[in-house]
Design a protein around this motif. Structure first.
Motif, PDB file in Angstrom:
ATOM      1  N   GLY A 291      17.434   4.893 -33.557  1.00  0.00           N
ATOM      2  CA  GLY A 291      18.532   5.833 -33.756  1.00  0.00           C
ATOM      3  C   GLY A 291      19.772   5.537 -32.953  1.00  0.00           C
ATOM      4  O   GLY A 291      20.579   6.454 -32.699  1.00  0.00           O
ATOM      5  N   ILE A 292      19.984   4.275 -32.550  1.00  0.00           N
ATOM      6  CA  ILE A 292      21.204   3.882 -31.850  1.00  0.00           C
ATOM      7  C   ILE A 292      22.225   3.416 -32.887  1.00  0.00           C
ATOM      8  O   ILE A 292      21.935   2.549 -33.717  1.00  0.00           O
ATOM      9  CB  ILE A 292      20.938   2.723 -30.864  1.00  0.00           C
ATOM     10  N   LEU A 293      23.423   3.967 -32.874  1.00  0.00           N
ATOM     11  CA  LEU A 293      24.469   3.518 -33.788  1.00  0.00           C
ATOM     12  C   LEU A 293      25.007   2.190 -33.286  1.00  0.00           C
ATOM     13  O   LEU A 293      25.657   2.124 -32.232  1.00  0.00           O
ATOM     14  CB  LEU A 293      25.596   4.539 -33.879  1.00  0.00           C
ATOM     15  N   ALA A 294      24.753   1.115 -34.046  1.00  0.00           N
ATOM     16  CA  ALA A 294      25.220  -0.221 -33.678  1.00  0.00           C
ATOM     17  C   ALA A 294      26.587  -0.455 -34.306  1.00  0.00           C
ATOM     18  O   ALA A 294      26.694  -0.769 -35.499  1.00  0.00           O
ATOM     19  CB  ALA A 294      24.221  -1.277 -34.149  1.00  0.00           C
ATOM     20  N   VAL A 295      27.636  -0.298 -33.519  1.00  0.00           N
ATOM     21  CA  VAL A 295      29.002  -0.511 -34.006  1.00  0.00           C
ATOM     22  C   VAL A 295      29.328  -1.987 -33.816  1.00  0.00           C
ATOM     23  O   VAL A 295      29.839  -2.408 -32.774  1.00  0.00           O
ATOM     24  CB  VAL A 295      30.006   0.391 -33.267  1.00  0.00           C
ATOM     25  N   HIS A 296      28.975  -2.802 -34.826  1.00  0.00           N
ATOM     26  CA  HIS A 296      29.298  -4.220 -34.788  1.00  0.00           C
ATOM     27  C   HIS A 296      30.760  -4.411 -35.167  1.00  0.00           C
ATOM     28  O   HIS A 296      31.511  -3.451 -35.373  1.00  0.00           O
ATOM     29  CB  HIS A 296      28.365  -5.003 -35.722  1.00  0.00           C
ATOM     30  N   ARG A 297      31.178  -5.680 -35.295  1.00  0.00           N
ATOM     31  CA  ARG A 297      32.594  -5.964 -35.478  1.00  0.00           C
ATOM     32  C   ARG A 297      33.174  -5.298 -36.723  1.00  0.00           C
ATOM     33  O   ARG A 297      34.289  -4.774 -36.696  1.00  0.00           O
ATOM     34  CB  ARG A 297      32.811  -7.473 -35.525  1.00  0.00           C
ATOM     35  N   ASP A 298      32.433  -5.309 -37.823  1.00  0.00           N
ATOM     36  CA  ASP A 298      32.957  -4.710 -39.051  1.00  0.00           C
ATOM     37  C   ASP A 298      33.122  -3.196 -38.910  1.00  0.00           C
ATOM     38  O   ASP A 298      34.129  -2.625 -39.332  1.00  0.00           O
ATOM     39  CB  ASP A 298      32.046  -5.035 -40.232  1.00  0.00           C
ATOM     40  N   LEU A 299      32.118  -2.523 -38.331  1.00  0.00           N
ATOM     41  CA  LEU A 299      32.240  -1.072 -38.122  1.00  0.00           C
ATOM     42  C   LEU A 299      33.309  -0.765 -37.078  1.00  0.00           C
ATOM     43  O   LEU A 299      33.991   0.269 -37.167  1.00  0.00           O
ATOM     44  CB  LEU A 299      30.901  -0.484 -37.696  1.00  0.00           C
TER      45      LEU A 299
END
Length: 237
Positions: free
Chosen positions: A193-201
């Motif tokens: 349940g960790i929001l992974a804010v990668h480069r696109d997000l």
């Protein structure tokens, strides 16, 4: 033979002015005499009126000051939000890791988060930015400022999973990075349940998409192998 100068009669406007002034003076004197004569009976009303007027004036001043402060704060937040949304990802890449943490904090504030704080130090156990979402949930953000061609390894995600919920008591945990996540790291984030804010997000967040709207997109958007290879060839040289 000396001619006598005729005395000029005052104009009608002048006579009206003097008449009103005389009436006001007479009324003021009469009021003062009445006030003096009946002071013992009317002083509670006079004092009450003065106190009520003073309290009303103080209340008006407090409300006016509150409106001014709120207005300045709103304008500051709007200007800050505009500045946060005007940076390109190339400018984000040029930041230091401390500047990136402050930038992520600015994005949180833009989206209505309150009590936003930046740790700005090592040993924070993954809580680089903390705050409160508009709905009252506690927000904890881990920030990683890596080169765009790199990947967040699963080890970094494992450490954050181990502290976000139990140690920091997060209701919403976010891992924000300037690069993609490795497949194991992304899978681990989705599983816990960790929001992974990668480069696109991060690009979506940077250009105005509110953080709560990114939550349903967790685990998506990193592109296929061709997309990632293009990033590596572009930024890895």
């Amino acid at each position: 033979m000396t001619r006598k100068r005729r005395r000029r009669r005052p104009s009608a406007a002048r006579r009206r002015y003097e008449s009103r002034r005389g009436a006001l003076l007479s009324g003021g004197v009469l009021a003062l005499l009445l006030l003096t004569a009946f002071w013992a009976e009317i002083w509670p009303y006079v004092v009450g009126t003065a106190v009520t007027g003073g309290m009303g004036g103080a209340l008006w001043w407090l409300r006016r000051t509150d409106r001014l402060i709120r207005g300045r704060d709103r304008r500051w937040r709007e200007a800050d939000a505009i500045g946060a949304g005007q940076r390109s990802l190339a400018e984000v890449d040029a930041m230091s890791w401390q500047e990136f943490e402050r930038y992520v904090a600015d994005l949180c504030r833009r989206d209505g988060c309150t009590d936003v704080e930046v740790s700005g130090r090592s040993g924070d156990l993954g809580a680089d930015v903390t705050g409160t979402l508009p709905d009252g949930r506690r927000l904890v953000v881990q920030c990683k400022h890596y080169a765009p061609h790199r990947y967040v390894p699963s080890g970094d995600m494992q450490k954050f999973v181990g502290t976000a919920w139990l140690h920091h008591k997060a209701d919403v945990a976010v891992f924000a990075a300037t690069c993609p996540f490795s497949r194991p790291a992304l899978s681990l984030a989705v599983q816990h349940g960790i929001l992974a804010v990668h480069r696109d997000l991060l690009g979506l967040w940077n250009t105005g998409t509110p953080l709560p709207e990114l939550l349903p997109l967790n685990g998506t958007g990193q592109g296929d192998h061709t997309h990632r290879r293009r990033w590596k060839n572009t930024y890895g040289s």
